[in-house]
Write an enzyme that holds these catalytic residues in place. Structure first.
Site, mmCIF file in Angstrom:
data_model
loop_
_atom_site.group_PDB
_atom_site.id
_atom_site.type_symbol
_atom_site.label_atom_id
_atom_site.label_comp_id
_atom_site.label_asym_id
_atom_site.label_seq_id
_atom_site.Cartn_x
_atom_site.Cartn_y
_atom_site.Cartn_z
ATOM 1 N N HIS A 61 0.922 -1.126 0.231
ATOM 2 C CA HIS A 61 0.000 -0.331 0.003
ATOM 3 C C HIS A 61 0.998 1.135 0.052
ATOM 4 O O HIS A 61 0.864 1.763 -1.233
ATOM 5 C CB HIS A 61 -1.130 0.200 0.883
ATOM 6 N N ASP A 65 0.628 4.349 -2.584
ATOM 7 C CA ASP A 65 0.369 5.882 -2.122
ATOM 8 C C ASP A 65 2.066 6.491 -3.341
ATOM 9 O O ASP A 65 1.493 7.569 -3.636
ATOM 10 C CB ASP A 65 1.129 5.571 -0.995
ATOM 11 N N HIS A 88 2.079 10.360 2.952
ATOM 12 C CA HIS A 88 1.775 11.456 1.351
ATOM 13 C C HIS A 88 2.786 12.344 1.537
ATOM 14 O O HIS A 88 3.070 13.252 0.922
ATOM 15 C CB HIS A 88 0.353 11.467 1.252
HETATM 16 ZN ZN LIG Z 1 -2.854 5.351 1.376
#
Ligand SMILES: [Zn+2]
Length: 112
Positions: A61, A65, A88
């Site tokens: 994951h 991202d 992020h």
């Molecule tokens: Zn994420």
């Protein structure tokens, strides 16, 4: 990575939180419609009311991202990215830095 390997190996990997983070969000009225079936909520024993799709689903994951955030660059990347404890915010900082350094030599693709 190909479109097919992305679809098969990366795209199915769900976001995840620790139980204490989920509890804190709920106390602030966030994520009230989300259940441990929708995303991975971890306690000491592992995912609550859920099963991992891959042993390293959380790492995948993080790759998801990163790929998504790098796509915002709007440019092909010829290189290798190594991420450690990324998120992020860090990914966005990398995108900003790449734009600042290379915007003149590698103009963004025209958007479709
Ligand atoms: Zn994420």
């Amino acid at each position: 990575m190909t479109a097919e390997s992305f679809r098969r190996e990366i795209a199915p990997c769900r976001t995840f939180v620790l139980k204490q983070e989920a509890d804190q969000m709920l106390r602030h009225g966030l994520g009230t419609r989300v259940t441990p079936k929708n995303l991975l909520v971890f306690d000491q024993q592992g995912p609550i009311e859920n099963e991992l799709r891959f042993d390293n689903e959380c790492a995948r994951h993080k790759a998801l991202d990163l790929i998504g955030d790098m796509a915002l660059l709007g440019r092909e990347i010829a290189g290798r990215i190594v991420a450690y404890r990324s998120g992020h915010r860090l990914n966005a900082a990398l995108v900003r830095e790449l734009v600042a350094r290379f915007a003149e030599v590698a103009p963004a693709r025209a958007s479709a």
